[in-house]
Scaffold this motif. Sequence first.
Motif, mmCIF file in Angstrom:
data_model
loop_
_atom_site.group_PDB
_atom_site.id
_atom_site.type_symbol
_atom_site.label_atom_id
_atom_site.label_comp_id
_atom_site.label_asym_id
_atom_site.label_seq_id
_atom_site.Cartn_x
_atom_site.Cartn_y
_atom_site.Cartn_z
ATOM 1 N N PHE A 1 0.697 -1.204 -0.051
ATOM 2 C CA PHE A 1 -0.099 -0.122 -0.036
ATOM 3 C C PHE A 1 0.676 1.297 -0.047
ATOM 4 N N GLY A 2 2.033 1.015 -0.774
ATOM 5 C CA GLY A 2 2.790 2.301 -0.849
ATOM 6 C C GLY A 2 3.765 2.631 0.294
ATOM 7 N N LYS A 3 3.756 1.964 1.343
ATOM 8 C CA LYS A 3 4.465 2.085 2.559
ATOM 9 C C LYS A 3 5.583 0.921 2.630
ATOM 10 N N PRO A 4 6.782 1.398 2.779
ATOM 11 C CA PRO A 4 8.059 0.194 2.928
ATOM 12 C C PRO A 4 7.740 -0.713 4.252
ATOM 13 N N LEU A 5 7.723 -2.011 3.992
ATOM 14 C CA LEU A 5 7.721 -2.868 4.960
ATOM 15 C C LEU A 5 8.807 -2.801 6.156
ATOM 16 N N LEU A 6 8.458 -3.430 7.107
ATOM 17 C CA LEU A 6 9.693 -3.136 8.202
ATOM 18 C C LEU A 6 10.893 -3.809 7.742
ATOM 19 N N GLY A 7 12.023 -3.067 7.975
ATOM 20 C CA GLY A 7 13.131 -3.869 7.594
ATOM 21 C C GLY A 7 13.543 -3.505 6.013
ATOM 22 N N SER A 8 12.725 -2.867 5.401
ATOM 23 C CA SER A 8 12.877 -2.815 3.967
ATOM 24 C C SER A 8 13.667 -1.336 3.716
ATOM 25 N N SER A 9 14.739 -1.161 2.924
ATOM 26 C CA SER A 9 15.161 -0.090 2.458
ATOM 27 C C SER A 9 14.938 0.638 1.158
ATOM 28 N N ALA A 10 13.844 -0.221 0.589
ATOM 29 C CA ALA A 10 13.309 0.089 -0.882
ATOM 30 C C ALA A 10 12.769 1.706 -0.769
ATOM 31 N N PRO A 11 12.568 2.421 -1.670
ATOM 32 C CA PRO A 11 11.933 3.279 -1.698
ATOM 33 C C PRO A 11 10.447 3.061 -2.023
ATOM 34 N N VAL B 1 1.602 1.440 -6.454
ATOM 35 C CA VAL B 1 1.090 0.695 -7.688
ATOM 36 C C VAL B 1 -0.209 1.007 -7.949
ATOM 37 N N PHE B 2 -0.606 1.644 -9.028
ATOM 38 C CA PHE B 2 -1.892 1.859 -9.387
ATOM 39 C C PHE B 2 -2.481 1.235 -10.413
ATOM 40 N N ASN B 3 -2.049 0.309 -11.378
ATOM 41 C CA ASN B 3 -2.535 -0.328 -12.544
ATOM 42 C C ASN B 3 -1.602 -1.479 -12.577
ATOM 43 N N ALA B 4 -2.221 -2.868 -12.447
ATOM 44 C CA ALA B 4 -1.392 -4.032 -12.724
ATOM 45 C C ALA B 4 -2.174 -5.179 -13.254
ATOM 46 N N ALA B 5 -1.679 -5.995 -13.943
ATOM 47 C CA ALA B 5 -2.232 -7.118 -14.699
ATOM 48 C C ALA B 5 -1.004 -7.896 -15.238
ATOM 49 N N LEU B 6 -1.032 -9.226 -14.657
ATOM 50 C CA LEU B 6 -0.101 -10.315 -15.023
ATOM 51 C C LEU B 6 1.211 -9.778 -14.904
ATOM 52 N N CYS B 7 2.050 -9.638 -15.853
ATOM 53 C CA CYS B 7 3.512 -9.191 -15.552
ATOM 54 C C CYS B 7 3.629 -7.799 -16.116
ATOM 55 N N CYS B 8 2.772 -6.930 -16.251
ATOM 56 C CA CYS B 8 3.163 -5.411 -16.375
ATOM 57 C C CYS B 8 2.304 -4.807 -15.230
ATOM 58 N N TYR B 9 2.993 -3.583 -14.804
ATOM 59 C CA TYR B 9 2.291 -2.370 -13.863
ATOM 60 C C TYR B 9 2.703 -1.428 -13.981
ATOM 61 N N THR B 10 2.016 -0.214 -13.440
ATOM 62 C CA THR B 10 2.272 0.974 -13.688
ATOM 63 C C THR B 10 2.436 1.497 -12.147
ATOM 64 N N SER B 11 3.490 2.351 -11.809
ATOM 65 C CA SER B 11 3.659 2.637 -10.599
ATOM 66 C C SER B 11 3.832 4.146 -10.475
ATOM 67 N N VAL B 12 4.129 4.662 -9.415
ATOM 68 C CA VAL B 12 4.591 6.145 -8.874
ATOM 69 C C VAL B 12 5.405 6.036 -7.787
ATOM 70 N N SER B 13 6.436 6.839 -7.712
ATOM 71 C CA SER B 13 7.222 7.100 -6.616
ATOM 72 C C SER B 13 7.158 8.579 -6.017
ATOM 73 N N PRO B 14 6.721 8.860 -5.028
ATOM 74 C CA PRO B 14 6.553 10.038 -4.434
ATOM 75 C C PRO B 14 8.040 10.821 -4.119
ATOM 76 N N ASP B 15 8.832 9.766 -3.981
ATOM 77 C CA ASP B 15 10.245 10.251 -3.672
ATOM 78 C C ASP B 15 11.108 10.644 -4.818
ATOM 79 N N ASP B 16 10.594 10.259 -6.016
ATOM 80 C CA ASP B 16 11.524 10.550 -7.202
ATOM 81 C C ASP B 16 10.535 11.163 -8.257
#
Length: 100
Positions: free
Chosen positions: A8-18, A22-37
């Motif tokens: 839900f857009g929040k890093p999981l505990l212990g994760s250093s990922a930005p 994800v607002f659109n996804a199907a099978l192996c394709c997705y569209t996402s936005v990162s508010p940090d970049d």
Amino acid sequence: AAAPSTMFGKPLLGSSAPRECVFNAALCCYTSVSPDDVLIGCRGEDELLCVHTRYCLASGDKAFPVSLECSPEEIMRNRGGTVCELSLAAAALKVKMPST
């Protein structure tokens, strides 16, 4: 498979990922936005068949040089190199000989 690093857009505990939403996804394709970049405009590159395309309309990025380069001898050699390249301020197209 690797465990997801965000939920839900929040890093999981212990994760250093930005953060990434994800607002659109199907099978192996997705569209996402990162508010940090945040990028104002667009930037990217792709290749379809033998045409390599680069484009950039991003704010603050340097424009591509304006040029046209053709190598007709590459067609005769048939080694998979660049045949022709056209570059304008916001886009660059490169036609390559097939390599396979």
